[in-house]
Design an enzyme around this catalytic site. Sequence first.
Site, PDB file in Angstrom:
ATOM      1  N   GLY A  49     -22.874  87.803  86.902  1.00 48.61           N
ATOM      2  CA  GLY A  49     -23.862  88.649  86.431  1.00 48.61           C
ATOM      3  C   GLY A  49     -24.645  88.178  85.278  1.00 48.61           C
ATOM      4  O   GLY A  49     -25.842  88.673  85.248  1.00 48.61           O
ATOM      5  N   GLU A 104     -22.809  86.401  78.552  1.00 41.98           N
ATOM      6  CA  GLU A 104     -22.359  87.415  79.210  1.00 41.98           C
ATOM      7  C   GLU A 104     -23.348  88.461  79.745  1.00 41.98           C
ATOM      8  O   GLU A 104     -24.039  88.499  79.018  1.00 41.98           O
ATOM      9  CB  GLU A 104     -20.948  88.062  78.644  1.00 41.98           C
ATOM     10  CG  GLU A 104     -20.314  89.149  79.305  1.00 41.98           C
ATOM     11  CD  GLU A 104     -19.469  89.025  80.573  1.00 41.98           C
ATOM     12  OE1 GLU A 104     -20.412  88.330  81.483  1.00 41.98           O
ATOM     13  OE2 GLU A 104     -18.291  89.274  80.640  1.00 41.98           O
ATOM     14  N   ASP A 105     -23.282  89.008  80.875  1.00 39.32           N
ATOM     15  CA  ASP A 105     -24.138  90.182  81.212  1.00 39.32           C
ATOM     16  C   ASP A 105     -23.914  91.563  80.281  1.00 39.32           C
ATOM     17  O   ASP A 105     -24.818  91.850  79.539  1.00 39.32           O
ATOM     18  CB  ASP A 105     -24.153  90.531  82.676  1.00 39.32           C
ATOM     19  CG  ASP A 105     -22.673  90.778  83.249  1.00 39.32           C
ATOM     20  OD1 ASP A 105     -21.747  90.802  82.291  1.00 39.32           O
ATOM     21  OD2 ASP A 105     -22.649  91.028  84.393  1.00 39.32           O
ATOM     22  N   ASP A 108     -17.843  95.559  77.988  1.00 35.31           N
ATOM     23  CA  ASP A 108     -17.329  96.617  78.431  1.00 35.31           C
ATOM     24  C   ASP A 108     -16.088  96.945  77.578  1.00 35.31           C
ATOM     25  O   ASP A 108     -16.144  97.348  76.495  1.00 35.31           O
ATOM     26  CB  ASP A 108     -17.129  96.831  79.839  1.00 35.31           C
ATOM     27  CG  ASP A 108     -16.918  98.431  80.389  1.00 35.31           C
ATOM     28  OD1 ASP A 108     -17.853  98.984  80.329  1.00 35.31           O
ATOM     29  OD2 ASP A 108     -15.640  98.433  80.761  1.00 35.31           O
ATOM     30  N   PHE A 157     -23.361 103.790  84.198  1.00 42.56           N
ATOM     31  CA  PHE A 157     -23.224 102.385  84.960  1.00 42.56           C
ATOM     32  C   PHE A 157     -24.733 101.880  85.281  1.00 42.56           C
ATOM     33  O   PHE A 157     -25.499 102.335  85.695  1.00 42.56           O
ATOM     34  CB  PHE A 157     -22.649 102.645  86.232  1.00 42.56           C
ATOM     35  CG  PHE A 157     -22.033 101.329  86.806  1.00 42.56           C
ATOM     36  CD1 PHE A 157     -20.943 100.438  86.552  1.00 42.56           C
ATOM     37  CD2 PHE A 157     -22.676 100.583  87.881  1.00 42.56           C
ATOM     38  CE1 PHE A 157     -20.495  99.403  87.216  1.00 42.56           C
ATOM     39  CE2 PHE A 157     -22.288  99.331  88.250  1.00 42.56           C
ATOM     40  CZ  PHE A 157     -21.160  98.608  88.081  1.00 42.56           C
ATOM     41  N   ARG A 170     -28.558  93.218  91.870  1.00 45.10           N
ATOM     42  CA  ARG A 170     -28.732  91.986  90.883  1.00 45.10           C
ATOM     43  C   ARG A 170     -30.123  91.489  90.627  1.00 45.10           C
ATOM     44  O   ARG A 170     -30.306  91.180  89.726  1.00 45.10           O
ATOM     45  CB  ARG A 170     -27.818  90.876  91.345  1.00 45.10           C
ATOM     46  CG  ARG A 170     -26.260  91.170  91.350  1.00 45.10           C
ATOM     47  CD  ARG A 170     -25.607  89.661  91.545  1.00 45.10           C
ATOM     48  NE  ARG A 170     -24.199  89.770  91.867  1.00 45.10           N
ATOM     49  CZ  ARG A 170     -23.179  90.104  91.161  1.00 45.10           C
ATOM     50  NH1 ARG A 170     -23.316  90.293  89.795  1.00 45.10           N
ATOM     51  NH2 ARG A 170     -21.937  89.991  91.468  1.00 45.10           N
TER      52      ARG A 170
END
Length: 186
Positions: A49, A104-105, A108, A157, A170
Site C-alpha cells: 500500500g 505506512e499507507d 487503522d 474504506f 491501487r
Amino acid sequence: MYYDMEKDIDHILVGQEELEKICDRMAERIIADYGESGHDLVLVSILKGSVIFTAELYKRIPFPCAIEFMKVSSYGAGTDSSGFIQVHLDLKRDIKGCDVIILEDIVDSGRTLQKLRSLLSDRGAHSVKCFTLLDKPSRRQVDFNPDLVGKEVPDEFVVGFGLDYNEKYRNLPYVGVLKPEIYETK
Ligand code: IMP
Ligand code: MG
C-alpha cells in the site's frame, strides 16, 4: 472499452493536488529533522500500500537516503498489545545506528505499526519513527500514534494512491471511497 475503475468510486476523499501538498509537507519535515542528523537515514516502505506514497516522498529528498521494503501482517485480537507480527519480506540491510522512518499507507487498529516499531527498535536503530499517509484514529485498538500523519480520514474504506480493495484500485491517482455495492456484490 476498458474497465473504468472510476465508476466504482463514490466520492474522492483526498484529491491529487492535496496528495502532492501532503507529500511536500512530509518531505520538508524529513529534510528539517534528518538532513543534518549525522546518522544514515533508511526509509522502510510497507508493501504494497505504501509504494506510491513512498516514491512521491523519496524523490523529494535531496540528500542520500536508503530505501527498504517490508511486507508484514499483524495477528491477534484484544485491545492490548497481545498478538504478533508476521514478517513476509524482511529488510535487506542492518539498521543498527540508523535513523529509520517507517512509511505506512494507513493506520487503522494500530497493531501493525505498534509491533513493527518495536521490532525495528530492537534491532538497534538509533531512532524509529512512523509516518503515515492516512490515519483513521476512530478505529484504534491499541495505544499507538504515528509520529506524522498526512491526513486523518473518517471510518470509511478508502482505495487509491496505493491502497487496495482485493488488490484493485491501487493505481487510482487519488484516494476515494468505494461505492457500497462493490462490497455487497463480492
Ligand atoms: P492496522 O493499523 O494494523 O489495523 O492495519 C492497517 C492496514 O490495514 C493498512 O496497512 C492497510 O493495509 C489496511 N487498511 C486499513 N484500512 C484500510 C482502508 O480503508 N483501505 C485499504 N486498506 C486499509
Ligand atoms: Mg497495508
